[in-house]
Design an enzyme around this catalytic site. Structure first.
Site, PDB file in Angstrom:
ATOM      1  CE  LYS A 263      -6.972  -0.566   6.330  1.00 44.74           C
ATOM      2  NZ  LYS A 263      -7.764   0.197   5.199  1.00 44.74           N
TER       3      LYS A 263
ATOM      4  CB  CYS B 150      -3.842   3.370  -1.537  1.00 51.72           C
ATOM      5  SG  CYS B 150      -5.195   4.497  -1.383  1.00 51.72           S
TER       6      CYS B 150
ATOM      7  CD  GLN C 155      -6.359  -4.709   4.399  1.00 51.13           C
ATOM      8  OE1 GLN C 155      -7.066  -5.464   4.639  1.00 51.13           O
ATOM      9  NE2 GLN C 155      -6.561  -3.506   3.615  1.00 51.13           N
TER      10      GLN C 155
ATOM     11  CG  HIS D 241      -1.781   1.135   1.315  1.00 53.80           C
ATOM     12  ND1 HIS D 241      -1.623   2.296   1.854  1.00 53.80           N
ATOM     13  CD2 HIS D 241      -3.198   1.116   1.118  1.00 53.80           C
ATOM     14  CE1 HIS D 241      -2.682   3.146   1.606  1.00 53.80           C
ATOM     15  NE2 HIS D 241      -3.626   2.003   1.416  1.00 53.80           N
TER      16      HIS D 241
ATOM     17  CG  ASP E  79       1.012  -2.083   6.155  1.00 48.63           C
ATOM     18  OD1 ASP E  79       0.110  -2.277   7.123  1.00 48.63           O
ATOM     19  OD2 ASP E  79       0.954  -1.546   5.262  1.00 48.63           O
TER      20      ASP E  79
HETATM   21  N1  7TS Z   1      -1.688  -0.993   4.809  1.00 53.59           N
HETATM   22  C1  7TS Z   1      -2.342  -1.658   4.071  1.00 53.59           C
HETATM   23  C2  7TS Z   1      -2.144  -3.051   4.018  1.00 53.59           C
HETATM   24  C3  7TS Z   1      -3.838  -1.236   3.806  1.00 53.59           C
HETATM   25  O1  7TS Z   1      -4.591  -2.096   3.092  1.00 53.59           O
HETATM   26  C4  7TS Z   1      -4.036   0.318   4.315  1.00 53.59           C
HETATM   27  C5  7TS Z   1      -5.365   0.875   3.946  1.00 53.59           C
HETATM   28  C6  7TS Z   1      -3.143   0.890   4.979  1.00 53.59           C
HETATM   29  C7  7TS Z   1      -1.752   0.431   5.193  1.00 53.59           C
HETATM   30  C8  7TS Z   1      -3.382   2.198   5.444  1.00 53.59           C
HETATM   31  O2  7TS Z   1      -4.137   2.243   6.420  1.00 53.59           O
HETATM   32  P1  7TS Z   1      -4.800   3.577   6.964  1.00 53.59           P
HETATM   33  O3  7TS Z   1      -5.670   3.257   8.029  1.00 53.59           O
HETATM   34  O4  7TS Z   1      -3.517   4.226   7.448  1.00 53.59           O
HETATM   35  O5  7TS Z   1      -5.421   4.553   5.784  1.00 53.59           O
HETATM   36  N2  7TS Z   1      -5.896   0.065   2.838  1.00 53.59           N
HETATM   37  C9  7TS Z   1      -7.061   0.667   2.226  1.00 53.59           C
HETATM   38  C10 7TS Z   1      -7.668  -0.159   1.116  1.00 53.59           C
HETATM   39  O6  7TS Z   1      -7.200  -1.157   0.913  1.00 53.59           O
HETATM   40  N3  7TS Z   1      -8.711   0.413   0.802  1.00 53.59           N
HETATM   41  O7  7TS Z   1      -8.877   1.573   1.536  1.00 53.59           O
HETATM   42  C11 7TS Z   1      -7.851   1.696   2.413  1.00 53.59           C
END
Ligand code: 7TS
Length: 407
Positions: A225, A362, A202, A122, A199
């Protein structure tokens, strides 16, 4: 096996119609819906305990602080961190990663040093390293990826050398669903003396995570999430590393003493929590952890694997569908339907009350690697059922008809 139909009743937002059809929510990888106990915990905090933490000498302040710190202990237990001193509350996974990029990487890297990143990240686990590399003169290197979207590990020893200072890798890809064998990567990084950041945005919502078993140095994830509110994230860090790092942000609560001539930092984890933290959000995260713990993360993972395999099987029966990523995967399916732009597909599905994500997720380098501008993605969580998959299949058939293809 979990009873998703029963769990679904815990999520009030799912009980609605969208465009005249019962909502099918298949976008939990972007953000998950919130179960009633989380909503109640946040409401109760505001109705009964609201106060700032770590400062007030009054009953509400003490209760707020106790609940906030209890949430930290729950996080530590949930990912098997050795101590709550290693758990830093941030606003999301992105901020957690940036904390490491600023406080660890920028202070330590120099020209000639290498950061090894996977090309299936991401943007939030790629761009901070590009910025850190630009600021320090370090170089980014990339894992190779197999045809089905897994990281190649057989050439790790040629990628990781004594120049490698940091390896930044996702635990589960948000596009391909790839589950990365982090422990093997950590072993190779250790041999070279490199630090590993994982990271877990997910993975934590979908499978048991044990940061000590993974052996990583830093582990980042977001609350939203996994059923918690937005605005709360976590960084786990190995205590010796966190101790040696300077603060990321300066301000209230992160100091032990301040004089005009200079300041001393608070002990861990407060050194990294400047300003009023996301208190209600952290308490909500604690409630989400209780909710998931009661279900059991092993069962969540097993259920999602089964549901995703079922969805894959059903989608593969439709003509003109390309599904991306390896067979063994996290709880999501990324795909394209011949000749239909994923945005158009998502629009038609929305007309049928089905929420999916379409776009580059992203992860533009992943799109480049796939050779497509965008994809559609259906992602699952504890409330999704085979009925939802059938509705998706029905929606995809309708989309194909709408755009002039025979289903
Ligand atoms: N890393 C991964 C693997 C992600 O899927 C996401 C967000 C992030 C980091 C960032 O998370 P945040 O909470 O800091 O924004 N992924 C997604 C997605 O797949 N669709 O919308 C956000």
């Amino acid at each position: 096996m979990i009873d998703a139909r029963a769990l679904r009743k815990d999520f009030p937002v799912l009980d609605q119609r969208v465009n005249g059809r019962p909502l099918v929510y298949l976008d939990s990888a972007a953000t998950a819906q919130k179960p009633r106990p989380v909503i109640d915990a946040v409401r109760r905090f505001f109705e009964e305990d609201n106060a700032n933490v770590h400062r007030a000498i009054h009953a509400l302040g003490e209760r707020a602080t106790a609940k906030y710190e209890e949430a930290r202990r729950k996080v530590a237990r949930f990912i098997n961190a050795p101590s709550e001193r290693t758990i830093i509350f941030t606003k999301n996974a992105t901020e957690s990663i940036n904390l490491v990029a600023y406080s660890w990487a920028r202070a330590r890297l120099k020209p000639g040093d290498e950061i090894l990143v996977s090309p299936i990240e991401h943007h939030s686990n790629l761009v901070p390293w590009q910025l850190a590399a630009r600021a320090t003169g370090a170089t980014l290197r990339f894992f190779d990826v197999t045809e089905d979207g897994q990281l190649r590990l057989d050439n790790l020893d040629s990628l990781i050398s004594e120049r490698t200072r940091l390896v930044a890798v996702t635990h589960v890809s948000n596009v391909l669903g790839t589950i990365v064998p982090v422990a093997s990567i950590v072993a190779a990084a250790r041999r070279a003396g490199a630090v590993v950041l994982v990271d877990g945005a997910q993975s934590v919502p979908h499978m048991p995570v044990d940061v000590q078993a993974l052996g990583c140095d830093f582990f980042a994830f977001s609350g939203h999430k996994m059923g918690a509110p937005t605005g709360i994230g976590v960084l786990y860090g190995r205590e010796e590393l966190l101790e040696a790092m300077d603060p990321f942000l300066g301000g209230g609560d992160m100091i032990s003493s301040v004089r005009l001539s200079g300041s001393e930092w608070a002990e861990l984890p407060y050194k990294f929590e400047a300003g009023t933290p996301p208190i209600a959000e952290a308490i909500g995260l604690g409630a989400a952890i209780d909710y998931l713990t009661a279900i059991g993360m092993d069962r969540v993972h097993a259920y999602e694997r089964r549901l995703t395999a079922y969805a894959r099987e059903r989608l593969e029966q439709l003509p003109g569908i390309t599904i991306y990523g390896p067979k063994e995967r996290g709880g999501l399916l990324t795909f394209n339907v011949d000749e239909i732009h994923p945005h158009d597909l998502a629009t038609v599905l929305d007309q049928h009350g089905i929420a999916i994500r379409a776009g580059h997720h992203c992860a533009q380098p992943v799109m480049e690697w796939l050779g497509v501008p965008a994809t559609a993605r259906a992602s699952f969580w504890v409330y999704n059922t085979e009925d939802d998959v059938e509705r998706l299949v029905e929606g995809l058939r309708a989309a194909k008809e709408f755009f002039g293809y025979v289903a």
